[in-house]
Scaffold this motif. Sequence first.
Motif, PDB file in Angstrom:
ATOM      1  N   ASP A 160       0.838  -1.212   0.000  1.00 32.75           N
ATOM      2  CA  ASP A 160       0.000   0.000   0.000  1.00 32.75           C
ATOM      3  C   ASP A 160       0.871   1.260   0.000  1.00 32.75           C
ATOM      4  O   ASP A 160       0.591   2.218  -0.729  1.00 32.75           O
ATOM      5  CB  ASP A 160      -0.918  -0.017   1.221  1.00 32.75           C
ATOM      6  CG  ASP A 160      -1.850   1.194   1.251  1.00 32.75           C
ATOM      7  OD1 ASP A 160      -2.802   1.226   0.450  1.00 32.75           O
ATOM      8  OD2 ASP A 160      -1.601   2.115   2.064  1.00 32.75           O
ATOM      9  N   GLU A 175       2.584   1.611  -3.519  1.00 35.58           N
ATOM     10  CA  GLU A 175       1.642   1.916  -4.597  1.00 35.58           C
ATOM     11  C   GLU A 175       0.979   3.284  -4.440  1.00 35.58           C
ATOM     12  O   GLU A 175       0.775   3.997  -5.432  1.00 35.58           O
ATOM     13  CB  GLU A 175       0.555   0.833  -4.656  1.00 35.58           C
ATOM     14  CG  GLU A 175       1.063  -0.526  -5.099  1.00 35.58           C
ATOM     15  CD  GLU A 175       1.494  -0.553  -6.550  1.00 35.58           C
ATOM     16  OE1 GLU A 175       0.847   0.125  -7.374  1.00 35.58           O
ATOM     17  OE2 GLU A 175       2.490  -1.238  -6.857  1.00 35.58           O
ATOM     18  N   ASN A 176       0.660   3.654  -3.212  1.00 33.11           N
ATOM     19  CA  ASN A 176      -0.141   4.866  -3.000  1.00 33.11           C
ATOM     20  C   ASN A 176       0.648   6.076  -2.532  1.00 33.11           C
ATOM     21  O   ASN A 176       0.118   7.196  -2.512  1.00 33.11           O
ATOM     22  CB  ASN A 176      -1.258   4.578  -1.993  1.00 33.11           C
ATOM     23  CG  ASN A 176      -2.271   3.583  -2.527  1.00 33.11           C
ATOM     24  OD1 ASN A 176      -2.794   3.757  -3.626  1.00 33.11           O
ATOM     25  ND2 ASN A 176      -2.528   2.527  -1.779  1.00 33.11           N
TER      26      ASN A 176
END
Length: 432
Positions: free
Chosen positions: A20, A23-24
């Motif tokens: 997470d 990716e974010n």
Amino acid sequence: MTSIFEVSPRCKELQKKLIDFVENDCLPAEEIYESQVGTGDQRWKTVPPIMEELKAKAKSLGLWNLFLHKGYKEGPGLSNLEYATLCEISGRCPRIAPEAMNCSAPDTGNMEVFAKYGTPAQKAKYLAPLMNGEIRSAFAMTEYAVSSSDATNIETSIERVGDHYIINGRKWWISGAGDPRCKVYLVMGKTDPKNENKHRQQSIVIVPSDTPGLEVVRPMTVFGYDDAPEGHCEVKFTNVRVPVENIIAGEGRGFEVIQGRLGPGRIHHCMRAIGMAERSLDTMIARVTDPSRRTFGRILARHGTVAADVAKIRIEINAARLMVLAAADKIDKLNAKGALRDIAMAKVLVPNMLQKTIDLAIQAHGAAGVSQDFPLARFAAGARTLRIADGPDEVHIQQLARFELMRGEEIRERNKAIHNRRAQILDNGSKL
């Protein structure tokens, strides 16, 4: 990501958090980071503000100093195998994610040196701020005038004069030396050049970056990339004086220290390379399946050679991953020295696999593949460099060949036993 190697529930939870985070947070920050580096001389004086924001978030998520394995009280308690799985995830964003997690070279290797060999005073002065992400460091081994793939060639002199060491030498490709946050060097040189044991001639000393006589001559470029603000620099040491308590582990133990440092570090590089390969493959698949991009009436993926390339890349990435995980597992069980064969195989296979993967991904993108619009060109520079860094392919191949050829007598004896057993069976009328 699945594996035949079992990891703890805690590691699985960290994997989810890290996926997470990468990716974010990290991937969306790539262009912002590059825009904040600065231009001209400012590239070596500016720390992109977004990196400090990412570091703060990684700390809050518990994604911090994950590299230091459970053998160290200062670490988070993970095995080398577990960290390898996390290293792959961070490798999808190699310019940002590792540093954001305080898990980037050369700091990781230097922190492990301090943790394993440092005195209490050395740990307090250097290890603590490194682990807090307050400073950065450099490791000075490679030299300009000699073939440093054979570290016995190192010529930098470290001469004891009273209560001090005097250091003279010229180093280059010193990663991190250009960073304004670099506050300490670990420098390898010869304290006993006449020792008949060539592996006991070298020592490693701590040199603060503001020591008189230490000069950063210039940043080097890798296929045109300067990797500012960290850089890979040429550095001169001219009568650099440090106190004798700055020795690491003791005189003559330089080889011992670097072998302990490089083993796990090579696996870290290889696992990040797996992440880079996965991202390169993803980038390629997105391109060749794009309905708007057609040649001769078909999308690129419908051309047999392109589809075959994708399949072959998948096979090679999966095979490489298993080899690296096996090496990390062996380090956990037998330490780095006991895993030399597995480390050597991974260090040869993985960078070559990565270079091939990136090259095919670039080809699928056409001219765009070598542009700044995709990460592939920078990845290609890193992949080619990795076949030289931490020991070139040839050194590891030679080492691996030596291991294998040592089995010659054992194999001949086994074959002889089989031959004798065959004759015995024939003498018994082909009955066992």
